[in-house]
Design a protein around this motif. Structure first.
Motif, PDB file in Angstrom:
ATOM      1  N   GLN A   1     -53.694 -43.546   7.297  1.00  0.00           N
ATOM      2  CA  GLN A   1     -54.890 -43.095   7.981  1.00  0.00           C
ATOM      3  C   GLN A   1     -55.571 -41.996   7.175  1.00  0.00           C
ATOM      4  O   GLN A   1     -55.011 -40.920   6.984  1.00  0.00           O
ATOM      5  CB  GLN A   1     -54.535 -42.572   9.392  1.00  0.00           C
ATOM      6  N   VAL A   2     -56.775 -42.275   6.696  1.00  0.00           N
ATOM      7  CA  VAL A   2     -57.529 -41.278   5.935  1.00  0.00           C
ATOM      8  C   VAL A   2     -58.108 -40.255   6.896  1.00  0.00           C
ATOM      9  O   VAL A   2     -58.760 -40.610   7.882  1.00  0.00           O
ATOM     10  CB  VAL A   2     -58.652 -41.940   5.122  1.00  0.00           C
ATOM     11  N   ASP A   3     -57.829 -38.982   6.624  1.00  0.00           N
ATOM     12  CA  ASP A   3     -58.270 -37.887   7.491  1.00  0.00           C
ATOM     13  C   ASP A   3     -59.158 -36.950   6.689  1.00  0.00           C
ATOM     14  O   ASP A   3     -58.813 -36.549   5.576  1.00  0.00           O
ATOM     15  CB  ASP A   3     -57.048 -37.133   8.036  1.00  0.00           C
ATOM     16  N   SER A   4     -60.284 -36.572   7.256  1.00  0.00           N
ATOM     17  CA  SER A   4     -61.210 -35.673   6.572  1.00  0.00           C
ATOM     18  C   SER A   4     -60.644 -34.273   6.398  1.00  0.00           C
ATOM     19  O   SER A   4     -61.196 -33.466   5.642  1.00  0.00           O
ATOM     20  CB  SER A   4     -62.536 -35.599   7.341  1.00  0.00           C
ATOM     21  N   VAL A   5     -59.560 -33.952   7.095  1.00  0.00           N
ATOM     22  CA  VAL A   5     -58.934 -32.632   6.955  1.00  0.00           C
ATOM     23  C   VAL A   5     -58.400 -32.440   5.540  1.00  0.00           C
ATOM     24  O   VAL A   5     -58.430 -31.342   4.986  1.00  0.00           O
ATOM     25  CB  VAL A   5     -57.813 -32.455   7.993  1.00  0.00           C
ATOM     26  N   TRP A   6     -57.921 -33.538   4.923  1.00  0.00           N
ATOM     27  CA  TRP A   6     -57.348 -33.463   3.595  1.00  0.00           C
ATOM     28  C   TRP A   6     -58.463 -33.467   2.553  1.00  0.00           C
ATOM     29  O   TRP A   6     -59.445 -34.198   2.685  1.00  0.00           O
ATOM     30  CB  TRP A   6     -56.426 -34.652   3.338  1.00  0.00           C
ATOM     31  N   ASP A   7     -58.279 -32.674   1.505  1.00  0.00           N
ATOM     32  CA  ASP A   7     -59.251 -32.747   0.421  1.00  0.00           C
ATOM     33  C   ASP A   7     -58.974 -33.983  -0.429  1.00  0.00           C
ATOM     34  O   ASP A   7     -57.988 -34.693  -0.227  1.00  0.00           O
ATOM     35  CB  ASP A   7     -59.254 -31.471  -0.428  1.00  0.00           C
ATOM     36  N   LEU A   8     -59.840 -34.247  -1.408  1.00  0.00           N
ATOM     37  CA  LEU A   8     -59.786 -35.501  -2.157  1.00  0.00           C
ATOM     38  C   LEU A   8     -58.476 -35.665  -2.916  1.00  0.00           C
ATOM     39  O   LEU A   8     -57.844 -36.733  -2.873  1.00  0.00           O
ATOM     40  CB  LEU A   8     -60.969 -35.572  -3.128  1.00  0.00           C
ATOM     41  N   GLN A   9     -58.038 -34.622  -3.622  1.00  0.00           N
ATOM     42  CA  GLN A   9     -56.814 -34.730  -4.409  1.00  0.00           C
ATOM     43  C   GLN A   9     -55.590 -34.915  -3.514  1.00  0.00           C
ATOM     44  O   GLN A   9     -54.663 -35.650  -3.861  1.00  0.00           O
ATOM     45  CB  GLN A   9     -56.648 -33.485  -5.290  1.00  0.00           C
ATOM     46  N   GLN A  10     -55.566 -34.261  -2.363  1.00  0.00           N
ATOM     47  CA  GLN A  10     -54.453 -34.443  -1.432  1.00  0.00           C
ATOM     48  C   GLN A  10     -54.430 -35.872  -0.905  1.00  0.00           C
ATOM     49  O   GLN A  10     -53.361 -36.483  -0.783  1.00  0.00           O
ATOM     50  CB  GLN A  10     -54.574 -33.451  -0.284  1.00  0.00           C
ATOM     51  N   GLN A  11     -55.586 -36.414  -0.580  1.00  0.00           N
ATOM     52  CA  GLN A  11     -55.634 -37.795  -0.110  1.00  0.00           C
ATOM     53  C   GLN A  11     -55.131 -38.757  -1.176  1.00  0.00           C
ATOM     54  O   GLN A  11     -54.406 -39.713  -0.869  1.00  0.00           O
ATOM     55  CB  GLN A  11     -57.069 -38.156   0.278  1.00  0.00           C
ATOM     56  N   ARG A  12     -55.515 -38.521  -2.413  1.00  0.00           N
ATOM     57  CA  ARG A  12     -55.046 -39.399  -3.493  1.00  0.00           C
ATOM     58  C   ARG A  12     -53.523 -39.378  -3.596  1.00  0.00           C
ATOM     59  O   ARG A  12     -52.876 -40.419  -3.736  1.00  0.00           O
ATOM     60  CB  ARG A  12     -55.672 -38.968  -4.823  1.00  0.00           C
ATOM     61  N   ARG A  13     -52.943 -38.183  -3.557  1.00  0.00           N
ATOM     62  CA  ARG A  13     -51.479 -38.075  -3.681  1.00  0.00           C
ATOM     63  C   ARG A  13     -50.769 -38.721  -2.492  1.00  0.00           C
ATOM     64  O   ARG A  13     -49.738 -39.391  -2.655  1.00  0.00           O
ATOM     65  CB  ARG A  13     -51.078 -36.604  -3.806  1.00  0.00           C
ATOM     66  N   LEU A  14     -51.318 -38.535  -1.281  1.00  0.00           N
ATOM     67  CA  LEU A  14     -50.678 -39.083  -0.081  1.00  0.00           C
ATOM     68  C   LEU A  14     -50.749 -40.607  -0.058  1.00  0.00           C
ATOM     69  O   LEU A  14     -49.767 -41.270   0.286  1.00  0.00           O
ATOM     70  CB  LEU A  14     -51.344 -38.497   1.169  1.00  0.00           C
ATOM     71  N   ILE A  15     -51.892 -41.166  -0.435  1.00  0.00           N
ATOM     72  CA  ILE A  15     -52.012 -42.631  -0.442  1.00  0.00           C
ATOM     73  C   ILE A  15     -51.074 -43.228  -1.477  1.00  0.00           C
ATOM     74  O   ILE A  15     -50.434 -44.257  -1.240  1.00  0.00           O
ATOM     75  CB  ILE A  15     -53.475 -43.031  -0.742  1.00  0.00           C
ATOM     76  N   ARG A  16     -50.950 -42.567  -2.616  1.00  0.00           N
ATOM     77  CA  ARG A  16     -50.095 -43.092  -3.694  1.00  0.00           C
ATOM     78  C   ARG A  16     -48.621 -43.107  -3.287  1.00  0.00           C
ATOM     79  O   ARG A  16     -47.861 -43.992  -3.693  1.00  0.00           O
ATOM     80  CB  ARG A  16     -50.278 -42.257  -4.951  1.00  0.00           C
ATOM     81  N   ARG A  17     -48.224 -42.142  -2.471  1.00  0.00           N
ATOM     82  CA  ARG A  17     -46.808 -42.048  -2.122  1.00  0.00           C
ATOM     83  C   ARG A  17     -46.570 -42.335  -0.641  1.00  0.00           C
ATOM     84  O   ARG A  17     -45.541 -41.927  -0.077  1.00  0.00           O
ATOM     85  CB  ARG A  17     -46.294 -40.659  -2.489  1.00  0.00           C
ATOM     86  N   ALA A  18     -47.507 -43.035  -0.021  1.00  0.00           N
ATOM     87  CA  ALA A  18     -47.391 -43.328   1.408  1.00  0.00           C
ATOM     88  C   ALA A  18     -46.136 -44.137   1.717  1.00  0.00           C
ATOM     89  O   ALA A  18     -45.408 -43.845   2.679  1.00  0.00           O
ATOM     90  CB  ALA A  18     -48.637 -44.070   1.881  1.00  0.00           C
ATOM     91  N   VAL A  19     -45.858 -45.156   0.915  1.00  0.00           N
ATOM     92  CA  VAL A  19     -44.685 -46.007   1.168  1.00  0.00           C
ATOM     93  C   VAL A  19     -43.404 -45.185   1.073  1.00  0.00           C
ATOM     94  O   VAL A  19     -42.465 -45.362   1.857  1.00  0.00           O
ATOM     95  CB  VAL A  19     -44.665 -47.188   0.184  1.00  0.00           C
TER      96      VAL A  19
END
Length: 342
Positions: free
Chosen positions: A218-236
């Motif tokens: 779930q993409v959340d606007s609370v996270w900045d761009l770099q944090q979102q990138r890291r979280l999506i990459r390591r979501a699994v």
């Protein structure tokens, strides 16, 4: 090196540093027609790439000569820059000069090249010669002229490397192959870089929601761009370790950027410390009123301690939200955010 001109005073030799493989008129040999006359010296210019013509001047007299060198022709003068070792040649000595050629990288894209109403075709072949002023400004001034040499403006094509040598010598084929390279190479380059579009760390921003959907994140606007990138990459990986100390520490690491400190064996020394408080369990002879604990501590309780770097801002509410999402439902916790001494 080919001798271009003799004079009673000076000998001028020209050496092109970049000789074209394909020359105009070569293709006519396949038709049996008479070939177009080509200048003895040829220099190829690729837009945006430098090319050089070396000029060797030999003083054939028994006295020194002062020289002034110029390059003339039907090419734009800003294409050429002249470099010399000096302006005087001792008797029976020689001096080297260099004609540095470079044309704009956008030569074929400029408006004068692609104008739809242009009546004259784009010029690709030019002529050039060296003008030598001997003892300029004196009564003995002489002007010598070198042999004329050709300048060919051609696009650089990697596709010619795939053809037999015979076809590389045909100028028309070289320019014809450039059309296919311009059309297909961007597609090939796109496929070569496709991995970067599928990696959340390097993909275009507009592609991130699609990549997040792939891993049900779930993409959340609370996270900045770099944090979102890291979280999506390591979501699994976060899903795999959800509900464990390792999973919570990894999630907090991706948000705060604090090190995991996996090399530290003592949990309390880590920047992200997750501990379970245990005390002495049911010791009667040492127990004192007010501090005796049965069972050694609070069950299913843990303490999260973050040691932030100097000047770093950590959103406590977001940290608590992360802990609530990652911890087992029956667990309780305490959160402390401190300043790191390191």
């Amino acid at each position: 090196m080919v001798q271009s001109r003799f004079s009673p005073a000076v000998q001028i030799d020209l050496t092109p540093m970049q000789i074209p493989e394909a020359l105009p008129g070569v293709a006519l040999a396949f038709t049996g027609a008479e070939r177009v006359e080509i200048a003895q010296h040829s220099l190829v210019l690729h837009p945006g790439q430098p090319s050089e013509m070396v000029v060797l001047l030999k003083n054939l007299t028994a006295h020194p000569l002062r020289l002034e060198l110029k390059a003339e022709g039907n090419f734009p003068p800003e294409w050429c820059r002249i470099g010399t070792e000096g302006n005087e040649i001792p008797a029976r000595e020689q001096m080297q000069a260099v004609l540095y050629f470079q044309l704009p990288a956008t030569y074929f894209e400029d408006q004068q090249a692609i104008a739809p109403n242009k009546k004259e075709k784009l010029e690709l072949n030019f002529r050039c010669f060296v003008i030598l002023h001997i003892d300029p400004g004196t009564d003995q001034e002489k002007i010598e002229r070198s042999d004329e040499f050709s300048i060919y403006v051609r696009p650089w094509s990697n596709y010619m490397e795939f053809l037999p040598l015979l076809y590389r010598e045909v100028d028309f084929i070289a320019r014809f192959m450039k059309i296919f390279e311009e059309a297909y190479q961007p597609v090939i380059d796109n496929f070569s870089a496709m991995w970067a579009n599928l990696d959340p760390l390097t993909s275009p921003r507009k592609l991130l929601p699609f990549l997040a959907h792939w891993v049900a994140w779930q993409v959340d606007s609370v996270w900045d761009l770099q944090q979102q990138r890291r979280l999506i990459r390591r979501a699994v990986e976060l899903y795999q370790w959800r509900g464990t100390r390792k999973g919570l520490r990894l999630y907090l690491h991706l948000y705060t950027g604090l090190p995991l400190d996996e090399n530290l064996s003592k949990e309390s020394d880590k920047h992200i410390s997750i501990t379970e408080p245990f005390g002495n369990s049911f010791i009667l002879n040492d127990a004192e009123l007010g501090n005796a604990v049965l069972g050694g501590g609070q069950a299913y309780h843990f303490v999260v301690r973050l040691r932030r770097k100097e000047g770093q801002t950590i959103h406590e509410e977001l940290i608590r939200r992360i802990i609530e999402e990652e911890k087992p439902a029956f667990c309780t916790y305490e959160l402390f955010i401190e300043n790191s001494n390191n």
